[in-house]
Design an enzyme around this catalytic site. Structure first.
Site, PDB file in Angstrom:
ATOM      1  N   ASP A 221     -28.313 -57.423  69.175  1.00 44.53           N
ATOM      2  CA  ASP A 221     -29.429 -57.981  68.413  1.00 44.53           C
ATOM      3  C   ASP A 221     -29.980 -56.871  67.515  1.00 44.53           C
ATOM      4  OD1 ASP A 221     -31.551 -59.685  67.735  1.00 44.53           O
ATOM      5  OD2 ASP A 221     -32.697 -59.230  69.502  1.00 44.53           O
TER       6      ASP A 221
ATOM      7  N   LYS B 120     -26.312 -60.532  65.821  1.00 46.54           N
ATOM      8  CA  LYS B 120     -27.294 -61.022  64.841  1.00 46.54           C
ATOM      9  C   LYS B 120     -27.440 -59.954  63.765  1.00 46.54           C
ATOM     10  CE  LYS B 120     -30.161 -63.452  68.266  1.00 46.54           C
ATOM     11  NZ  LYS B 120     -31.427 -63.364  69.028  1.00 46.54           N
TER      12      LYS B 120
HETATM   13  P1  5GP Z   1     -30.828 -55.364  71.394  1.00 44.85           P
HETATM   14  O1  5GP Z   1     -32.034 -55.825  70.622  1.00 44.85           O
HETATM   15  O2  5GP Z   1     -31.088 -54.047  72.050  1.00 44.85           O
HETATM   16  O3  5GP Z   1     -29.591 -55.351  70.532  1.00 44.85           O
HETATM   17  O4  5GP Z   1     -30.587 -56.436  72.512  1.00 44.85           O
HETATM   18  C1  5GP Z   1     -31.150 -56.272  73.779  1.00 44.85           C
HETATM   19  C2  5GP Z   1     -30.852 -57.409  74.686  1.00 44.85           C
HETATM   20  O5  5GP Z   1     -31.714 -58.478  74.321  1.00 44.85           O
HETATM   21  C3  5GP Z   1     -29.457 -58.031  74.683  1.00 44.85           C
HETATM   22  O6  5GP Z   1     -28.502 -57.345  75.462  1.00 44.85           O
HETATM   23  C4  5GP Z   1     -29.765 -59.383  75.301  1.00 44.85           C
HETATM   24  O7  5GP Z   1     -29.801 -59.262  76.711  1.00 44.85           O
HETATM   25  C5  5GP Z   1     -31.149 -59.669  74.764  1.00 44.85           C
HETATM   26  N1  5GP Z   1     -31.091 -60.624  73.655  1.00 44.85           N
HETATM   27  C6  5GP Z   1     -31.116 -60.371  72.339  1.00 44.85           C
HETATM   28  N2  5GP Z   1     -31.061 -61.518  71.629  1.00 44.85           N
HETATM   29  C7  5GP Z   1     -30.984 -62.511  72.544  1.00 44.85           C
HETATM   30  C8  5GP Z   1     -30.895 -63.942  72.437  1.00 44.85           C
HETATM   31  O8  5GP Z   1     -30.869 -64.559  71.360  1.00 44.85           O
HETATM   32  N3  5GP Z   1     -30.827 -64.615  73.616  1.00 44.85           N
HETATM   33  C9  5GP Z   1     -30.863 -64.011  74.836  1.00 44.85           C
HETATM   34  N4  5GP Z   1     -30.793 -64.791  75.909  1.00 44.85           N
HETATM   35  N5  5GP Z   1     -30.943 -62.678  74.965  1.00 44.85           N
HETATM   36  C10 5GP Z   1     -31.005 -61.938  73.829  1.00 44.85           C
END
Ligand code: 5GP
Length: 175
Positions: free
Chosen positions: A104, A132
């Site tokens: 994300d 994303k």
């Molecule tokens: P980051 O922002 O560090 O890339 O993502 C951190 C974590 O946020 C991901 O590993 C995931 O567990 C959670 N995450 C991010 N986007 C989503 C989403 O759209 N749905 C869900 N269920 N978890 C998300």
């Protein structure tokens, strides 16, 4: 439409499409790592279903291990990886493929990459079911991406909402 706690979600990517795409990623990995023996590092909890489907379709000699990330909580911002729990295998000199559910903002992955780099692997690539691009804060080189999606909250196929929904066999997006 499904309801989980206080939120409703609508169908997003169905199981057949997910599995077809995972098959494509598996073929790519099988070609890229021909005659090598990679170590898959599956990031729990979210990547468990994706990893299961992916590794079954990769007919290489390989190792599979699991890690959980420990994040700072409460007063610290989320997504700060403090340590990797459970990486007992020596990955020094090995070809590592990280299996993640979703990238994300990329904060988690960037910190995981830093931690793994300290263990001196020969190479590191990322396989993520979802990405994303609009949310990414810092560029990350991701070789295997299942689907690039818009910046909306999704559940299912391993991804949860407040601990629920991981067992859904398709992806749903918040309505
Ligand atoms: P980051 O922002 O560090 O890339 O993502 C951190 C974590 O946020 C991901 O590993 C995931 O567990 C959670 N995450 C991010 N986007 C989503 C989403 O759209 N749905 C869900 N269920 N978890 C998300």
């Amino acid at each position: 439409m499904i309801t989980i706690l206080d939120k409703t979600f609508v169908p997003f990517i169905d199981r057949a499409k997910i599995e077809e795409r995972i098959g494509e990623l598996a073929s790519q990995i099988s070609t890229d790592y021909k005659d090598r023996c990679p170590v898959f590092i599956v990031v729990l909890n979210g990547a468990f279903l994706f990893a299961t489907e992916l590794v079954k379709k990769v007919p290489l000699s390989c190792e599979i291990t699991f890690v959980k990330l420990s994040s700072y909580t409460q007063t610290q911002s989320t997504g700060r990886v403090r340590e990797i729990i459970g990486l007992e295998e020596t990955i020094s000199g090995r070809d590592v493929i990280i299996i993640e559910d979703i990238v994300d903002t990329g904060l988690t992955m960037n910190q995981l990459l830093e931690q793994i780099a300290k263990l001196n692997p020969a190479s590191v690539e990322i396989a993520t079911l979802l990405h994303k691009p609009d949310a990414l804060l810092k560029p990350i080189d991701m070789r295997y991406i299942g689907f690039e999606i818009a910046n909306r909250f999704v559940v299912g196929y391993g991804l949860d909402y407040d601990g629920l929904g991981r067992n859904l066999d398709a992806l749903y997006v918040i309505s």
